[in-house]
Design an enzyme around this catalytic site. Structure first.
Site, PDB file in Angstrom:
ATOM      1  N   GLY A  17       0.185   8.773  16.072  1.00 32.09           N
ATOM      2  CA  GLY A  17      -0.300   9.239  17.323  1.00 32.09           C
ATOM      3  C   GLY A  17       0.241  10.856  17.526  1.00 32.09           C
ATOM      4  N   CYS A  73       3.711   7.452  10.289  1.00 32.26           N
ATOM      5  CA  CYS A  73       3.922   8.681  11.042  1.00 32.26           C
ATOM      6  C   CYS A  73       4.713   8.561  12.288  1.00 32.26           C
ATOM      7  CB  CYS A  73       2.636   9.399  11.092  1.00 32.26           C
ATOM      8  SG  CYS A  73       2.837  11.035  11.759  1.00 32.26           S
ATOM      9  N   TYR A  74       3.944   8.539  13.588  1.00 31.71           N
ATOM     10  CA  TYR A  74       4.364   8.326  14.767  1.00 31.71           C
ATOM     11  C   TYR A  74       5.124   6.772  14.867  1.00 31.71           C
ATOM     12  CZ  TYR A  74       5.003   7.686  19.745  1.00 31.71           C
ATOM     13  OH  TYR A  74       5.573   7.407  21.265  1.00 31.71           O
ATOM     14  N   HIS A 100       0.462   9.701   5.401  1.00 31.39           N
ATOM     15  CA  HIS A 100      -0.533   8.928   5.902  1.00 31.39           C
ATOM     16  C   HIS A 100      -1.152   8.117   4.776  1.00 31.39           C
ATOM     17  CE1 HIS A 100      -0.996   9.804  10.269  1.00 31.39           C
ATOM     18  NE2 HIS A 100      -0.480  11.015   9.714  1.00 31.39           N
ATOM     19  N   GLU A 148      -3.492   5.769   4.610  1.00 29.47           N
ATOM     20  CA  GLU A 148      -4.733   5.332   5.021  1.00 29.47           C
ATOM     21  C   GLU A 148      -5.833   6.276   4.542  1.00 29.47           C
ATOM     22  OE1 GLU A 148      -3.460   6.980   8.960  1.00 29.47           O
ATOM     23  OE2 GLU A 148      -2.480   6.175   7.186  1.00 29.47           O
ATOM     24  N   ASP A 155     -28.041  -2.445  11.740  1.00 26.41           N
ATOM     25  CA  ASP A 155     -27.415  -3.257  12.977  1.00 26.41           C
ATOM     26  C   ASP A 155     -27.936  -4.201  13.506  1.00 26.41           C
ATOM     27  OD1 ASP A 155     -25.508  -1.299  11.760  1.00 26.41           O
ATOM     28  OD2 ASP A 155     -25.371  -0.100  13.577  1.00 26.41           O
ATOM     29  N   LYS A 161     -19.679  -0.534   9.343  1.00 29.92           N
ATOM     30  CA  LYS A 161     -20.900  -0.437   8.743  1.00 29.92           C
ATOM     31  C   LYS A 161     -21.024  -1.148   7.483  1.00 29.92           C
ATOM     32  CE  LYS A 161     -24.068   1.725  10.410  1.00 29.92           C
ATOM     33  NZ  LYS A 161     -25.150   1.420  11.029  1.00 29.92           N
TER      34      LYS A 161
END
Length: 516
Positions: free
Chosen positions: A58, A85-86, A172, A174, A230, A372
């Site tokens: 964040g 992180c945060y 991070h 991710e 979609d 997606k």
């Protein structure tokens, strides 16, 4: 919703731009993930029975007034937690550590050295390339903590609590810039949380079919078809569940790509036995857009007119009580901040709005929790044609937001013809599937050119092509120069009114994928 006995990991969002990436990385490991507000209570978490919790990054500092906080009872739950992180700083501070601004900030790639064996770094090298983005860090650890890794400027790049199942990483894992980040997340899921990996598309389909039948019963569902993947997958899934209790409405708004309306009608007539209503409303939309240049106004006007036409047609369908939409997880996340904070709405999404309330229908959104690529997997499982499943995304407002400035019949014709050439040539080059999204944009500028022996003053076409898996972040795609040359040459020679072609090489962020 997801079955109660499905493994689940909750991601508490503290305003991170990467929260969606965390969710994606968890799902890639066959574990369902859900992003929730950081304001969720420990009691609410216990009721969902997650296998693990991730505290996201964040933009705030944990030590400032009004910094986003979470229920401190969450740390006391006997559920493994990974702070990123945060999230690491917050968890550590709650457990007695000191967090302060750093004298040397860390942004970008750096080397992290693992100095303590742990399940989090199982099967990984001692020195790891990681992506840092922080100006604060843990500077002092209580004795109840262990340091797991460090960098040149960060003494506690990763930590764990000795008694509680709390782990924290300052970097991070991710993002793709942390090459071994996926393995770190996998270690958290399987080595620490004890996940088995029961999140599979086939099981999701079976559960969705049951959910749709339970929700709809003997009622009739109305679905708005756009021709994109979609709405097509949502339609196929609902049709498989309830058969002829589904009616579809396709509104040709005059803002579609070349021959797209004909292709949509053919696709659904060839692949489904569905009650399909086709409405030609080109003139209505163009009249509403006359003189309009502001992109958000264009979106809202198109959305409003779509609702009006849809209402008119839906009222003709006897017994209709439910409305189906192909809303995806990123649509929900971008339109409504998951963390409940004052996030700016980047753009309003076509699927997330007031249509159900306008019609008095109950909403059916079988793809609401999916990204997606997961939707495409479902499309393949359901046997939809490859060209439909892998069609590049197309915005709800159509070409209106790829024409910068006023939308007119003439400008639509220019853009349609240019866009057709772009798609034809990337298909010929064999790179269509490698590109996540590619399209032409008509700019509101004219430039001087020379055609034959005469001076021309005509339009500019911009080409946009990106590579991405989640559409939350994206890099520009490196189309080979010879292919770009062919595209440019064909557009300038074949599309009347264009004398210049440019190529967009910006990333998301800071740019968006669409120009408007």
């Amino acid at each position: 919703m997801i079955e109660e006995n499905n493994e689940k990991v909750l991601i508490l969002d503290f305003g991170s731009q990467y929260a969606q990436l965390i969710a994606r990385r968890v799902r890639e490991n066959n574990v369902f993930s859900e992003i929730v507000s950081h304001k969720i209570t420990a009691e609410q978490i216990q009721k969902t029975n997650p296998k693990g919790i991730v505290l996201s990054g964040g933009p705030a500092s944990v030590y400032v007034k009004n910094a986003p906080w979470c229920d401190e009872e969450i740390i006391k739950l006997r559920i493994p937690i990974l702070g990123i992180c945060y999230g690491m700083q917050l968890g550590c501070q709650m457990l007695g550590a000191a967090v302060k601004p750093t004298s040397t900030r860390e942004y970008g790639r750096t080397v992290c050295t693992v100095n303590n064996e742990s399940k989090l770094f199982k099967s990984l090298a001692r020195d790891l390339a990681v992506w840092m983005s922080h100006g604060d860090q843990v500077v002092e650890l209580p004795t109840e903590f262990e340091s797991l890794a460090f960098t040149r400027n960060c003494p506690y790049a990763a930590v764990k609590h000795k008694k509680k199942a709390f782990y924290g990483v300052q970097f991070h894992p991710e993002v793709t810039h942390t090459p071994q980040g996926g393995q770190i997340i996998r270690n958290f899921l399987y080595e620490i949380c004890g996940c088995k990996g029961d999140w599979k598309m086939h099981s999701y389909i079976e559960k969705s079919l049951g959910d749709i039948r339970k929700q709809v019963g003997d009622g009739r569902v109305v679905c708005g078809l756009s021709g994109g993947v979609d709405s097509a997958v949502a339609t196929a899934l609902i049709h498989k569940a309830i058969g002829n209790h589904l009616s579809c409405i396709f509104i040709d708004n005059g803002l579609l790509r070349n021959y797209e309306a004909e292709e949509v009608i053919k696709t659904f007539k060839d692949n489904f036995t569905i009650d399909l209503h086709v409405i030609n409303a080109q003139n209505r939309f163009l009249d509403k857009l006359k003189g309009m240049t502001d992109p958000e106004r264009k979106r809202k006007v198109i959305g409003h007119e779509f609702i009006e036409i849809f209402k008119e047609e839906a009222k003709k369908i006897s017994g209709a009580r439910f409305l189906a939409q192909g809303t995806l997880y990123p649509d929900v996340i971008e339109s409504i901040p998951a963390h409940g904070g004052p996030t700016v709405t980047i753009k309003s999404h076509h699927n997330v709005g007031g249509l159900p309330a306008e019609l008095g229908f109950e909403l059916v959104e079988p793809l609401r929790f999916l990204f997606k690529d997961e939707v495409r997997k479902i499309g393949e499982e359901l046997g939809l044609p490859e060209e439909l499943v892998w069609r590049h995304p197309f915005p709800g407002p159509g070409l209106a937001i790829r024409i910068i400035g006023e939308v007119t019949t003439q400008r639509l014709e220019i853009l349609r013809n240019a866009d057709k050439i772009v798609i034809e040539e990337i298909r010929k080059a064999g790179i269509y599937r490698s590109i996540a999204q590619c399209f032409a944009v008509l700019l509101p500028l004219s430039t001087v050119g020379v055609m034959g022996d005469e001076r021309s003053y005509e339009n500019i076409i911009a080409i946009r092509a990106v590579e991405t898996t989640d559409f939350m972040t994206a890099d520009w795609y490196r189309i080979p120069h010879d292919v770009l040359g062919i595209i440019s040459n064909r557009i300038i020679n074949e599309v009347k009114g264009v004398n210049r072609v440019v190529y967009d090489i910006s990333t998301k962020p800071p740019s968006t994928i669409e120009w408007e």
